[in-house]
Scaffold this motif. Structure first.
Motif, PDB file in Angstrom:
ATOM      1  N   THR A   1     -10.924  12.983  63.438  1.00 32.29           N
ATOM      2  CA  THR A   1     -11.183  14.313  63.999  1.00 32.29           C
ATOM      3  C   THR A   1     -12.573  14.774  63.604  1.00 32.29           C
ATOM      4  O   THR A   1     -13.091  14.389  62.556  1.00 32.29           O
ATOM      5  CB  THR A   1     -10.151  15.345  63.492  1.00 32.29           C
ATOM      6  N   GLY A   2     -13.177  15.626  64.447  1.00 38.09           N
ATOM      7  CA  GLY A   2     -14.482  16.202  64.131  1.00 38.09           C
ATOM      8  C   GLY A   2     -15.640  15.264  64.424  1.00 38.09           C
ATOM      9  O   GLY A   2     -15.509  14.291  65.171  1.00 38.09           O
TER      10      GLY A   2
ATOM     11  N   THR B   1     -17.790  10.440  66.878  1.00 33.70           N
ATOM     12  CA  THR B   1     -16.704  11.366  67.167  1.00 33.70           C
ATOM     13  C   THR B   1     -15.374  10.611  67.138  1.00 33.70           C
ATOM     14  O   THR B   1     -15.358   9.394  66.916  1.00 33.70           O
ATOM     15  CB  THR B   1     -16.930  12.020  68.534  1.00 33.70           C
TER      16      THR B   1
ATOM     17  N   VAL C   1     -20.582  15.416  56.621  1.00 37.92           N
ATOM     18  CA  VAL C   1     -19.631  16.116  57.481  1.00 37.92           C
ATOM     19  C   VAL C   1     -19.544  17.570  57.037  1.00 37.92           C
ATOM     20  O   VAL C   1     -20.025  17.950  55.975  1.00 37.92           O
ATOM     21  CB  VAL C   1     -18.224  15.485  57.406  1.00 37.92           C
TER      22      VAL C   1
ATOM     23  N   VAL D   1     -13.841   7.691  62.647  1.00 36.76           N
ATOM     24  CA  VAL D   1     -13.520   9.117  62.730  1.00 36.76           C
ATOM     25  C   VAL D   1     -12.184   9.337  63.432  1.00 36.76           C
ATOM     26  O   VAL D   1     -11.910   8.723  64.463  1.00 36.76           O
ATOM     27  CB  VAL D   1     -14.630   9.878  63.483  1.00 36.76           C
TER      28      VAL D   1
ATOM     29  N   THR E   1     -13.722  17.622  58.728  1.00 35.48           N
ATOM     30  CA  THR E   1     -13.238  16.583  59.632  1.00 35.48           C
ATOM     31  C   THR E   1     -12.375  15.599  58.859  1.00 35.48           C
ATOM     32  O   THR E   1     -12.233  15.704  57.646  1.00 35.48           O
ATOM     33  CB  THR E   1     -14.432  15.850  60.286  1.00 35.48           C
ATOM     34  N   SER E   2     -11.797  14.613  59.560  1.00 34.31           N
ATOM     35  CA  SER E   2     -11.030  13.564  58.892  1.00 34.31           C
ATOM     36  C   SER E   2     -11.538  12.208  59.362  1.00 34.31           C
ATOM     37  O   SER E   2     -11.780  12.012  60.556  1.00 34.31           O
ATOM     38  CB  SER E   2      -9.528  13.710  59.187  1.00 34.31           C
TER      39      SER E   2
END
Length: 329
Positions: free
Chosen positions: A214-215, A229, A194, A212, A197-198
Protein backbone atom coordinates in the motif's frame (compact mmCIF):
# COMPACT_ATOMS: atom_id res chain seq x y z
CA UNK A 1 20.38 15.13 56.88
CA UNK A 2 22.12 11.75 56.76
CA UNK A 3 22.14 11.27 52.98
CA UNK A 4 25.71 11.07 51.66
CA UNK A 5 26.73 12.86 48.48
CA UNK A 6 26.15 10.62 45.47
CA UNK A 7 27.37 12.03 42.11
CA UNK A 8 25.31 9.48 40.17
CA UNK A 9 22.07 10.52 41.91
CA UNK A 10 22.96 14.21 41.42
CA UNK A 11 23.37 13.58 37.69
CA UNK A 12 19.99 11.82 37.51
CA UNK A 13 18.32 14.66 39.41
CA UNK A 14 19.82 17.23 37.02
CA UNK A 15 18.51 15.27 34.01
CA UNK A 16 15.11 15.09 35.69
CA UNK A 17 15.06 18.87 36.23
CA UNK A 18 15.91 19.30 32.52
CA UNK A 19 13.13 16.84 31.52
CA UNK A 20 15.78 14.66 29.86
CA UNK A 21 15.69 11.61 32.14
CA UNK A 22 14.80 8.36 30.38
CA UNK A 23 11.97 6.16 31.59
CA UNK A 24 14.45 3.81 33.30
CA UNK A 25 16.19 6.76 35.00
CA UNK A 26 12.87 8.12 36.27
CA UNK A 27 12.13 4.74 37.84
CA UNK A 28 15.60 4.72 39.47
CA UNK A 29 14.93 8.18 40.99
CA UNK A 30 11.55 7.09 42.34
CA UNK A 31 13.08 3.96 43.90
CA UNK A 32 15.86 6.07 45.48
CA UNK A 33 13.23 8.38 47.02
CA UNK A 34 11.40 5.39 48.51
CA UNK A 35 14.56 3.86 49.98
CA UNK A 36 15.09 6.48 52.73
CA UNK A 37 13.15 9.47 54.13
CA UNK A 38 16.41 11.44 54.11
CA UNK A 39 16.53 11.02 50.32
CA UNK A 40 13.21 12.86 50.02
CA UNK A 41 14.60 15.71 52.13
CA UNK A 42 17.75 15.79 49.98
CA UNK A 43 15.59 15.94 46.86
CA UNK A 44 13.55 18.87 48.23
CA UNK A 45 16.74 20.81 49.03
CA UNK A 46 18.12 19.99 45.59
CA UNK A 47 14.88 21.18 43.96
CA UNK A 48 15.02 24.42 45.97
CA UNK A 49 18.63 25.01 44.97
CA UNK A 50 17.77 24.41 41.34
CA UNK A 51 14.86 26.87 41.42
CA UNK A 52 16.87 29.54 43.22
CA UNK A 53 19.86 29.16 40.89
CA UNK A 54 17.63 29.59 37.83
CA UNK A 55 16.04 32.71 39.35
CA UNK A 56 19.38 34.27 40.28
CA UNK A 57 20.91 33.35 36.91
CA UNK A 58 18.25 35.37 35.08
CA UNK A 59 19.24 38.59 36.86
CA UNK A 60 22.97 37.95 37.25
CA UNK A 61 25.34 40.23 35.32
CA UNK A 62 28.51 38.61 36.66
CA UNK A 63 31.24 37.93 34.12
CA UNK A 64 32.12 34.34 35.14
CA UNK A 65 35.34 34.27 33.10
CA UNK A 66 36.63 37.49 34.62
CA UNK A 67 35.72 36.34 38.12
CA UNK A 68 37.55 33.09 37.57
CA UNK A 69 40.70 34.89 36.44
CA UNK A 70 40.57 37.16 39.51
CA UNK A 71 40.16 34.13 41.74
CA UNK A 72 43.20 32.40 40.20
CA UNK A 73 45.27 35.58 40.60
CA UNK A 74 44.37 35.82 44.29
CA UNK A 75 45.29 32.21 44.95
CA UNK A 76 48.71 32.73 43.36
CA UNK A 77 49.61 35.90 45.34
CA UNK A 78 47.79 35.67 48.66
CA UNK A 79 48.73 33.71 51.73
CA UNK A 80 46.04 31.30 52.88
CA UNK A 81 43.85 32.65 55.62
CA UNK A 82 42.62 30.68 58.61
CA UNK A 83 38.84 30.57 58.39
CA UNK A 84 36.70 30.10 61.46
CA UNK A 85 34.24 27.36 60.72
CA UNK A 86 31.09 27.36 62.85
CA UNK A 87 30.17 24.07 64.46
CA UNK A 88 26.51 24.38 63.47
CA UNK A 89 25.54 25.92 60.13
CA UNK A 90 21.96 27.13 59.89
CA UNK A 91 20.08 25.33 57.08
CA UNK A 92 19.18 28.56 55.31
CA UNK A 93 22.82 29.64 55.11
CA UNK A 94 23.85 26.20 53.94
CA UNK A 95 21.25 26.33 51.17
CA UNK A 96 22.29 29.85 50.13
CA UNK A 97 25.93 28.76 50.07
CA UNK A 98 25.00 25.81 47.84
CA UNK A 99 23.04 28.18 45.59
CA UNK A 100 26.09 30.38 45.28
CA UNK A 101 28.21 27.38 44.35
CA UNK A 102 25.72 26.41 41.64
CA UNK A 103 25.75 29.97 40.28
CA UNK A 104 29.55 30.07 40.28
CA UNK A 105 29.80 26.90 38.19
CA UNK A 106 26.73 27.51 36.02
CA UNK A 107 28.70 29.27 33.27
CA UNK A 108 30.96 26.24 32.79
CA UNK A 109 29.42 23.19 34.44
CA UNK A 110 25.83 23.37 33.30
CA UNK A 111 26.79 24.62 29.86
CA UNK A 112 29.20 21.73 29.39
CA UNK A 113 26.61 19.26 30.56
CA UNK A 114 23.92 20.63 28.27
CA UNK A 115 26.23 20.67 25.27
CA UNK A 116 27.35 17.11 25.90
CA UNK A 117 23.80 15.81 26.33
CA UNK A 118 22.52 17.69 23.30
CA UNK A 119 25.30 16.34 21.08
CA UNK A 120 25.30 12.80 22.47
CA UNK A 121 24.18 10.07 20.12
CA UNK A 122 20.62 8.90 20.80
CA UNK A 123 20.08 5.64 22.64
CA UNK A 124 19.76 2.89 20.01
CA UNK A 125 17.78 -0.33 20.26
CA UNK A 126 18.42 -3.50 18.25
CA UNK A 127 15.84 -6.26 17.84
CA UNK A 128 16.79 -9.62 16.28
CA UNK A 129 14.45 -12.40 15.19
CA UNK A 130 16.68 -15.46 15.59
CA UNK A 131 15.30 -18.78 14.30
CA UNK A 132 11.67 -17.61 14.07
CA UNK A 133 9.95 -14.50 12.62
CA UNK A 134 9.32 -11.74 15.15
CA UNK A 135 7.00 -8.71 15.29
CA UNK A 136 8.03 -5.43 16.96
CA UNK A 137 6.31 -2.07 17.49
CA UNK A 138 8.47 1.01 16.88
CA UNK A 139 8.35 4.27 18.95
CA UNK A 140 5.93 5.93 16.47
CA UNK A 141 3.50 3.00 16.49
CA UNK A 142 4.74 1.53 13.21
CA UNK A 143 4.83 -2.27 13.15
CA UNK A 144 7.67 -4.33 11.71
CA UNK A 145 7.74 -8.10 11.18
CA UNK A 146 11.24 -9.53 10.91
CA UNK A 147 11.91 -12.69 8.91
CA UNK A 148 14.23 -15.31 10.39
CA UNK A 149 17.84 -14.29 11.09
CA UNK A 150 17.08 -10.59 10.59
CA UNK A 151 17.52 -7.51 12.78
CA UNK A 152 16.50 -3.88 12.98
CA UNK A 153 18.17 -0.98 14.80
CA UNK A 154 16.38 2.26 15.67
CA UNK A 155 16.56 5.11 18.23
CA UNK A 156 14.67 4.91 21.52
CA UNK A 157 12.64 7.93 20.37
CA UNK A 158 12.18 9.52 16.93
CA UNK A 159 13.06 13.07 18.05
CA UNK A 160 14.46 14.59 14.84
CA UNK A 161 12.95 15.44 11.46
CA UNK A 162 13.01 11.82 10.28
CA UNK A 163 12.30 8.31 11.61
CA UNK A 164 15.55 6.44 10.81
CA UNK A 165 15.95 2.66 11.12
CA UNK A 166 18.62 0.23 9.93
CA UNK A 167 17.70 -3.21 8.59
CA UNK A 168 19.70 -6.38 8.15
CA UNK A 169 17.96 -9.26 6.38
CA UNK A 170 14.24 -9.08 5.58
CA UNK A 171 11.25 -7.33 7.15
CA UNK A 172 7.71 -6.20 6.41
CA UNK A 173 6.85 -2.65 7.53
CA UNK A 174 3.44 -1.15 8.28
CA UNK A 175 4.36 2.51 8.78
CA UNK A 176 2.23 5.04 10.67
CA UNK A 177 1.50 8.11 8.49
CA UNK A 178 3.38 11.32 9.37
CA UNK A 179 4.07 13.67 6.44
CA UNK A 180 6.21 15.96 8.60
CA UNK A 181 8.60 13.14 9.56
CA UNK A 182 9.52 10.69 6.75
CA UNK A 183 10.35 7.08 7.64
CA UNK A 184 13.84 6.15 6.38
CA UNK A 185 15.19 2.60 6.16
CA UNK A 186 18.90 2.08 5.55
CA UNK A 187 19.88 -1.27 4.03
CA UNK A 188 23.62 -0.99 3.42
CA UNK A 189 23.90 1.40 0.43
CA UNK A 190 20.16 1.47 -0.26
CA UNK A 191 17.69 3.92 1.31
CA UNK A 192 13.93 3.37 1.40
CA UNK A 193 11.84 6.50 2.11
CA UNK A 194 8.13 6.49 2.98
CA UNK A 195 5.54 8.56 4.83
CA UNK A 196 2.84 6.03 5.65
CA UNK A 197 2.57 2.73 3.79
CA UNK A 198 3.15 -1.04 3.96
CA UNK A 199 5.91 -2.84 2.11
CA UNK A 200 8.52 -5.59 2.27
CA UNK A 201 12.29 -5.10 2.21
CA UNK A 202 14.65 -8.01 1.59
CA UNK A 203 18.44 -7.84 1.45
CA UNK A 204 20.96 -10.56 0.63
CA UNK A 205 24.44 -10.83 -0.85
CA UNK A 206 23.29 -10.25 -4.43
CA UNK A 207 20.44 -7.74 -4.25
CA UNK A 208 18.08 -5.58 -2.20
CA UNK A 209 14.40 -5.98 -3.06
CA UNK A 210 11.47 -3.71 -2.09
CA UNK A 211 7.84 -4.75 -2.75
CA UNK A 212 4.93 -2.38 -2.02
CA UNK A 213 1.52 -3.44 -0.75
CA UNK A 214 0.00 0.00 0.00
CA UNK A 215 1.06 3.61 -0.55
CA UNK A 216 4.10 4.96 -2.36
CA UNK A 217 7.75 4.09 -1.63
CA UNK A 218 10.91 5.82 -2.85
CA UNK A 219 14.02 3.66 -3.29
CA UNK A 220 17.41 5.30 -3.83
CA UNK A 221 20.93 3.99 -4.42
CA UNK A 222 24.11 5.58 -5.81
CA UNK A 223 22.28 8.78 -6.76
CA UNK A 224 19.46 6.98 -8.57
CA UNK A 225 15.84 7.08 -7.36
CA UNK A 226 12.63 5.29 -8.30
CA UNK A 227 9.09 5.47 -6.91
CA UNK A 228 7.01 2.32 -6.69
CA UNK A 229 3.33 1.74 -5.93
CA UNK A 230 1.22 -1.31 -4.92
CA UNK A 231 2.15 -4.57 -6.71
CA UNK A 232 5.38 -3.03 -7.94
CA UNK A 233 8.90 -3.87 -6.84
CA UNK A 234 12.32 -2.25 -7.06
CA UNK A 235 15.46 -4.38 -7.07
CA UNK A 236 18.94 -2.98 -6.52
CA UNK A 237 21.62 -5.29 -7.96
CA UNK A 238 24.74 -5.12 -5.76
CA UNK A 239 27.31 -5.46 -8.57
CA UNK A 240 25.97 -2.57 -10.67
CA UNK A 241 24.00 -0.55 -8.06
CA UNK A 242 21.33 -0.12 -10.74
CA UNK A 243 17.66 -0.11 -9.76
CA UNK A 244 15.28 -2.35 -11.70
CA UNK A 245 11.55 -1.63 -11.47
CA UNK A 246 8.83 -4.09 -12.47
CA UNK A 247 5.41 -5.50 -11.61
CA UNK A 248 5.38 -8.02 -8.76
CA UNK A 249 5.12 -11.55 -10.21
CA UNK A 250 3.79 -13.32 -7.08
CA UNK A 251 3.01 -12.90 -3.40
CA UNK A 252 5.74 -15.12 -2.00
CA UNK A 253 7.24 -12.21 -0.04
CA UNK A 254 4.40 -12.75 2.47
CA UNK A 255 5.19 -16.36 3.29
CA UNK A 256 7.02 -15.72 6.57
CA UNK A 257 4.11 -13.61 7.88
CA UNK A 258 1.17 -15.70 6.64
CA UNK A 259 2.81 -19.14 6.21
CA UNK A 260 0.76 -19.30 3.01
CA UNK A 261 2.17 -20.05 -0.46
CA UNK A 262 -0.21 -19.17 -3.29
CA UNK A 263 0.87 -20.72 -6.59
CA UNK A 264 -0.85 -19.58 -9.80
CA UNK A 265 1.04 -21.10 -12.71
CA UNK A 266 4.23 -20.78 -10.67
CA UNK A 267 7.20 -22.53 -12.30
CA UNK A 268 8.76 -25.28 -10.19
CA UNK A 269 12.14 -23.52 -9.98
CA UNK A 270 10.51 -20.47 -8.35
CA UNK A 271 8.61 -22.57 -5.80
CA UNK A 272 11.78 -24.49 -4.95
CA UNK A 273 13.62 -21.19 -4.43
CA UNK A 274 11.01 -20.05 -1.89
CA UNK A 275 10.86 -23.43 -0.14
CA UNK A 276 14.62 -23.36 0.39
CA UNK A 277 14.29 -19.95 2.04
CA UNK A 278 11.15 -20.70 4.06
CA UNK A 279 12.24 -24.07 5.42
CA UNK A 280 16.02 -23.58 5.36
CA UNK A 281 16.19 -26.59 3.01
CA UNK A 282 18.51 -27.74 0.23
CA UNK A 283 16.17 -28.73 -2.61
CA UNK A 284 17.47 -29.14 -6.15
CA UNK A 285 15.78 -30.03 -9.43
CA UNK A 286 17.54 -33.10 -10.84
CA UNK A 287 15.80 -33.10 -14.22
CA UNK A 288 15.99 -30.12 -16.58
CA UNK A 289 12.57 -30.84 -18.12
CA UNK A 290 10.92 -30.12 -14.73
CA UNK A 291 12.40 -26.64 -14.41
CA UNK A 292 9.45 -24.70 -15.89
CA UNK A 293 6.65 -27.10 -14.91
CA UNK A 294 3.75 -24.98 -13.49
CA UNK A 295 2.20 -25.41 -10.05
CA UNK A 296 -1.42 -24.30 -9.41
CA UNK A 297 -2.33 -24.74 -5.74
CA UNK A 298 -2.20 -23.06 -2.34
CA UNK A 299 -0.10 -24.35 0.55
CA UNK A 300 -1.50 -23.04 3.84
CA UNK A 301 0.78 -23.67 6.84
CA UNK A 302 1.84 -27.02 5.45
CA UNK A 303 4.95 -28.93 6.47
CA UNK A 304 7.78 -29.29 3.95
CA UNK A 305 7.15 -33.02 3.58
CA UNK A 306 3.47 -32.33 2.86
CA UNK A 307 4.34 -29.75 0.18
CA UNK A 308 6.85 -32.10 -1.47
CA UNK A 309 4.22 -34.82 -1.47
CA UNK A 310 1.76 -32.58 -3.37
CA UNK A 311 4.47 -31.57 -5.87
CA UNK A 312 5.36 -35.23 -6.41
CA UNK A 313 1.76 -36.21 -7.16
CA UNK A 314 1.02 -33.14 -9.30
CA UNK A 315 4.06 -33.42 -11.56
CA UNK A 316 4.56 -37.19 -11.31
CA UNK A 317 8.12 -36.86 -10.07
CA UNK A 318 10.22 -38.60 -7.45
CA UNK A 319 11.53 -37.01 -4.25
CA UNK A 320 14.86 -38.41 -3.10
CA UNK A 321 16.83 -37.58 0.05
CA UNK A 322 20.61 -37.81 -0.20
CA UNK A 323 22.94 -36.65 2.59
CA UNK A 324 20.66 -33.77 3.65
CA UNK A 325 19.86 -32.74 0.09
CA UNK A 326 16.40 -33.18 -1.47
CA UNK A 327 16.40 -34.05 -5.18
CA UNK A 328 13.35 -33.71 -7.44
CA UNK A 329 13.52 -35.88 -10.54
Amino acid sequence: MKTEHNPHIDELLVKSMLDEASFAEQIEIKQWLLDDDDNQQYFEHFELIWAESKRFARVSTVDENAAWERFKARTRTSEPEHDIIPLHVRPVFRILRMVAMVLLTAGVGWLSYLVSTRNAAPEMLTVSSGAQPLTDTLPDGSIVTLNRKSSITYPHDFKGNTRPVKLTGEAFFDVQPDKSKPFLISVKDVTVKVVGTSFNVKDNAKKTEVIVETGVVEVSSAGEKVRITPREEATVIKESAQIEKRTTADEFHNYYRTRRLFCDGTPLWRLVEILNEAYDADIVIGNARLWEEPINTTFDQNSLDSILGVISETLSLKVEHHHGQIILK
